[in-house]
Design a protein around this motif. Structure first.
Motif, PDB file in Angstrom:
ATOM      1  N   ARG A 183      -2.892 -14.562   1.885  1.00 47.65           N
ATOM      2  CA  ARG A 183      -2.942 -13.336   1.085  1.00 47.65           C
ATOM      3  C   ARG A 183      -4.203 -12.536   1.384  1.00 47.65           C
ATOM      4  O   ARG A 183      -4.187 -11.303   1.337  1.00 47.65           O
ATOM      5  N   VAL A 184      -5.279 -13.225   1.736  1.00 47.72           N
ATOM      6  CA  VAL A 184      -6.534 -12.532   2.057  1.00 47.72           C
ATOM      7  C   VAL A 184      -6.496 -11.996   3.478  1.00 47.72           C
ATOM      8  O   VAL A 184      -6.745 -10.814   3.729  1.00 47.72           O
ATOM      9  N   THR A 185      -6.171 -12.867   4.432  1.00 53.02           N
ATOM     10  CA  THR A 185      -6.277 -12.479   5.841  1.00 53.02           C
ATOM     11  C   THR A 185      -5.236 -11.441   6.234  1.00 53.02           C
ATOM     12  O   THR A 185      -5.547 -10.473   6.940  1.00 53.02           O
ATOM     13  N   GLU A 186      -3.978 -11.597   5.774  1.00 54.00           N
ATOM     14  CA  GLU A 186      -2.955 -10.635   6.169  1.00 54.00           C
ATOM     15  C   GLU A 186      -3.177  -9.283   5.500  1.00 54.00           C
ATOM     16  O   GLU A 186      -2.988  -8.229   6.125  1.00 54.00           O
ATOM     17  N   SER A 187      -3.580  -9.293   4.238  1.00 53.07           N
ATOM     18  CA  SER A 187      -3.827  -8.013   3.567  1.00 53.07           C
ATOM     19  C   SER A 187      -4.990  -7.269   4.204  1.00 53.07           C
ATOM     20  O   SER A 187      -5.004  -6.032   4.237  1.00 53.07           O
TER      21      SER A 187
END
Length: 564
Positions: free
Chosen positions: A382-386
């Motif tokens: 959720r952190v890296t893709e966003s």
């Protein structure tokens, strides 16, 4: 001018139902449908599940508690080690509860093995036969008719599975046989191979003698194969390509393996996430929560297939146009801290497909696009893709970019995951709805949101103006892929510009009969008339069926030769 790879048919099966006719997609947006569309969707599911009880249909679809397997997730056989009185190493049979109690399973009651002569086929191959047949049915043109318009070697099939076939009829049975005191069968090793979905489709569904193959790339597998399909069509090497994946990893050993990596949403962690005590029930329907407070992905099974043809063939035969393939990019991550840790490759793939879209279709196409994110429902994703989307929205000047993730409904089907995303992308253009990430109540605080709109409830859009859908996939080992899918409306505009008004009018005239035949297929499926195309032992070719010269080879049953 390179050919355009047009999507002329598609079909499949996952936790939301059957893909052709957009039925699986409509299950995802059921609350937003008209009464007539809602009723037809429920009828399609009833035909699969063998029940007309609406609540049973709703409860028996999408991500849910284990209910559709031939083993008990609350009592999985386990050989517990111990030493006897003389100190010898021994094992005794016991049972234990799986830490993971939810999955994206086929609709409850659906069994592809009962629909054809499955003969101990692994479940993934049963699903492949059903899904490929569903795609052919959606075409509205008989497969044999379509084949006579191209050379035998102008057809390709790219299909496979990431994990292989690991139930008792495949690798799982082969590896367990000695421990269980059983004999290894002659089929288990061969049928367990990861490329077997393509082999099955060639040999028993299509009778294909053209190109075949499969790239395996973990959770990005489908897009790697889609890139091969697109390149084949654009270059003119192939005129028809069937591309897809079939993955059925729902066996205890695979679930335990991913759980050991702390990759899956376990029952205990779901309770912890929701502040529940050990005695309270976990919210297994909401096990997958992309971009929200989450604790791991939800493993799933799915089989999805798409039929691509070049634009000339689509226009000539009046084939239905569901969209077309703009660009597909693949990049690795470079040096990594761990094999499962995300890297920089996905920034490259997304940036390149966005740049090529702007180059080919203009800046407005980017601003009228949406994203089907990988959205695996892990805290790291959720952190890296966003962050990727936030950085690219800034770089390309995009605001309020709609982001959704269908794993919220169907879970993570590994090799077939981005095929699930493509199926849902086509559904948006058919219905005017972007499905919301409905299991996520609130976007997590550590998710990057600048310039982005994470769609949490179904969002109405203008299908004619929503030009491009981006499909993104991130896989273990640094396998990254992104694709730009062009809408049906924009695809028709491109065809008109390429071939002229007259060609498009002829296509419209011819498509009436094709669309009617596709509708007739769908109507029959809703009546429960399901008979997957399976041609075991039929029209088997022998060397005597070939006429060989130094310039061509003619094959019995084909109008056109293989040109040497």
């Amino acid at each position: 001018m390179k050919n355009l790879a047009v999507i002329t048919g598609f079909g499949g099966i996952n936790a939301a139902g059957r893909s052709a006719g957009h039925h699986a997609f409509r299950r995802m947006v059921l609350e937003s449908l008209s009464p007539a569309d809602r009723e037809r969707t429920l009828t399609a599911l009833a035909a699969l599940m063998g029940t007309t009880d609406e609540q049973a249909i709703l409860d028996g679809t999408l991500v849910r508690e284990w209910d559709n397997v031939d083993w008990d997730a609350k009592a999985v056989p386990f050989h517990e080690p111990f030493k006897d009185a003389d100190g010898n190493q021994c094992w005794r049979l016991t049972h234990r509860r799986l830490p993971v109690q939810s999955a994206g399973q086929m609709p409850k009651g659906f069994d592809p093995a009962k629909l054809y002569r499955s003969h101990h086929h692994p479940r993934g191959l049963q699903m492949a036969v059903f899904a490929a047949s569903d795609a052919l049915g959606s075409l509205g043109v008989e497969w044999e008719t379509l084949c006579q318009h191209v050379g035998p070697d102008e057809i390709a099939v790219y299909a496979g599975s990431s994990m292989g076939q690991n139930d008792g009829y495949g690798n799982g049975g082969m590896l367990q046989s000695a421990l269980l005191g059983k004999r290894t069968s002659s089929k288990q090793c061969a049928m367990g191979m990861s490329q077997m979905p393509a082999d099955f489709i060639n040999a028993y569904v299509l009778g294909n003698v053209g190109k075949t193959g499969s790239i395996t790339a973990a959770c990005a597998t489908f897009l790697y194969n889609l890139q091969m399909a697109k390149n084949d069509i654009e270059s003119g090497r192939r005129r028809i390509v069937i591309v897809g994946n079939a993955e059925s990893p729902l066996v205890p050993e695979i679930v335990e393996g991913y759980n050991a990596m702390t990759a899956l949403a376990s029952e205990a962690n779901l309770k912890k996430l929701d502040g529940k005590n050990a005695e309270e029930a976990a919210d297994l329907r909401r096990a997958c929560r992309p971009f929200g407070e989450n604790c791991g992905f939800t493993i799933a099974e799915s089989a999805q297939f798409f039929i691509l043809t070049d634009d000339k063939l689509a226009l000539e035969l009046g084939l239905s146009i569901h969209g077309s393939i703009g660009d597909v990019q693949v990049n690795a991550d470079g040096y990594k801290k761990s094999i499962s840790n995300p890297g920089v490759g996905n920034y490259l793939t997304m940036a390149k497909v966005m740049a090529s879209t702007r180059r080919e279709l203009g800046d407005e196409a980017l601003k009228n696009s949406f994203v089907h994110a990988h959205g695996s429902s892990t805290p790291q994703n959720r952190v890296t893709e966003s962050h990727i989307y936030e950085e690219l929205a800034r770089a390309f000047g995009i605001s309020d970019w709609p982001i959704t993730a269908v794993k919220t409904f169907v879970g993570h089907s590994l090799a077939a995951a981005s095929a699930d995303q493509l199926m849902a992308t086509l559904g948006t253009w058919a219905t005017g709805l972007i499905p919301g990430i409905k299991t996520t109540d609130k976007i997590a605080d550590d998710v990057h949101q600048q310039g982005l709109e994470f769609v949490l409830q179904d969002k109405s859009v203008d299908s004619d103006k929503m030009v491009v859908g981006f499909v993104n996939a991130k896989g273990f080992g640094g396998n990254n892929a992104s694709a730009a899918i062009i809408s049906p409306t924009k695809t028709r505009e491109l065809l008109q510009a390429r071939h002229g008004d007259s060609a498009l009018q002829n296509w419209m005239n011819n498509n009436q009969a094709v669309a009617a035949a596709s509708q007739a297929y769908d109507d029959a499926m809703l009546r429960g008339e399901m008979e997957p195309r399976y041609r075991f032992g039929e029209n088997v070719l022998e060397p005597a069926d070939l006429e060989i010269t130094d310039t061509e080879i003619r094959i019995r049953g084909w109008d056109k030769p293989v040109i040497l």
